[in-house]
Design an enzyme around this catalytic site. Sequence first.
Site, short mmCIF file in Angstrom:
data_model
loop_
_atom_site.label_atom_id
_atom_site.label_comp_id
_atom_site.label_asym_id
_atom_site.label_seq_id
_atom_site.Cartn_x
_atom_site.Cartn_y
_atom_site.Cartn_z
CE LYS A 15 0.55 1.49 4.51
NZ LYS A 15 1.08 2.80 4.94
N GLY A 101 7.04 1.49 5.24
CA GLY A 101 5.74 2.17 5.31
C GLY A 101 4.79 1.70 4.23
CB ALA A 103 1.07 -2.26 4.72
N GLY A 105 4.38 -6.46 5.91
CA GLY A 105 4.04 -7.42 6.95
C GLY A 105 2.54 -7.59 7.10
CB SER A 106 -0.26 -5.17 7.12
OG SER A 106 0.12 -4.53 8.31
CG ASP A 139 -1.22 -0.34 8.08
OD1 ASP A 139 -2.09 0.51 8.34
OD2 ASP A 139 -0.01 -0.05 7.97
#
Length: 305
Positions: A15, A101, A103, A105-106, A139
């Site tokens: 993202k 920044g 995401a 990992g999300s 996130d």
Amino acid sequence: MVYQKQLVVVLAPAKLNLSLDVAGLLPNGYHDLDMVMQTIDLYERITLRRSADLTLRLPGSFVPPNDKNTAYKAAVAFFHYTGLLAGVDITIQKHVPVRAGMAGGSADAAGVLVGLNELYNAQLSMSELCAIGAGIGADVPFALMGGTCRVKGVGDLIKPLPPCPDCWFVVVMPSVGISTPEAFKRYDIMGSPVHPDCERQEQAIRENDLAAMCTAAGNALEHCSGAVETAAICKQLNAQGAITSLMTGSGAAVFGVFDDGQKAKQAQQALQAGYDQVYLARPVRGGARVLPRPAKKDHTPRREE
């Protein structure tokens, strides 16, 4: 006999924050955020296989494949929620920069949740998956939904928007990443002179107005992120024709928005002279998704006419 899937492959997109503002502090002490977020066609590729155990592999990545990893946590949370006495072997081909920044990992956690839902035919709704994901990371719910969204609170208040205006992104990862907790600590000390107009940006997206969307862009964490290369990268992107450029999330990745694909490609090539990780990306609709199984070839002998 009911067919049971043995393997599922998921693509989970990164993202970008088209805007990020810190509106204050919530009663629980977390920062109250106001953001416009966009998934892009830079994907983590997640392969899940049925197994009696829970294992995680991250080939080629320096990210530790341990029980603190978001993908591992997502699997544990899924099995706990469903009550399934089962396991999974997870292999993630990571393509999203770490501490960027973006995401990554999300996206991994979202991909595992979507993949396990398919692999074990759990039939959980998107609301259920988001509720599980919220317990893993702020996130993760957005990584599940994806597309273009206005996101508030700690990432738990998500409003889908129409697709963002047609554009190209050139994303540049500096040589050093940023710790999200450290970025917010610096914000608490330093504050920020930047507070983007997320309401105006949402309206610009609804009006399909790329120029206005870029005018309203901004990141309240950029000023205090500690990412020393941000300003130089933004300057280079703007010189290459970006309508606007800014840091995404808590950093350290920086991106420029372009209205022309050829200019974006030229900017990517120009920035690659100084940075190892430079990506040309487009906005995508939706979040983590299961890839369809390839159709089986028909080996039935054909009768000659």
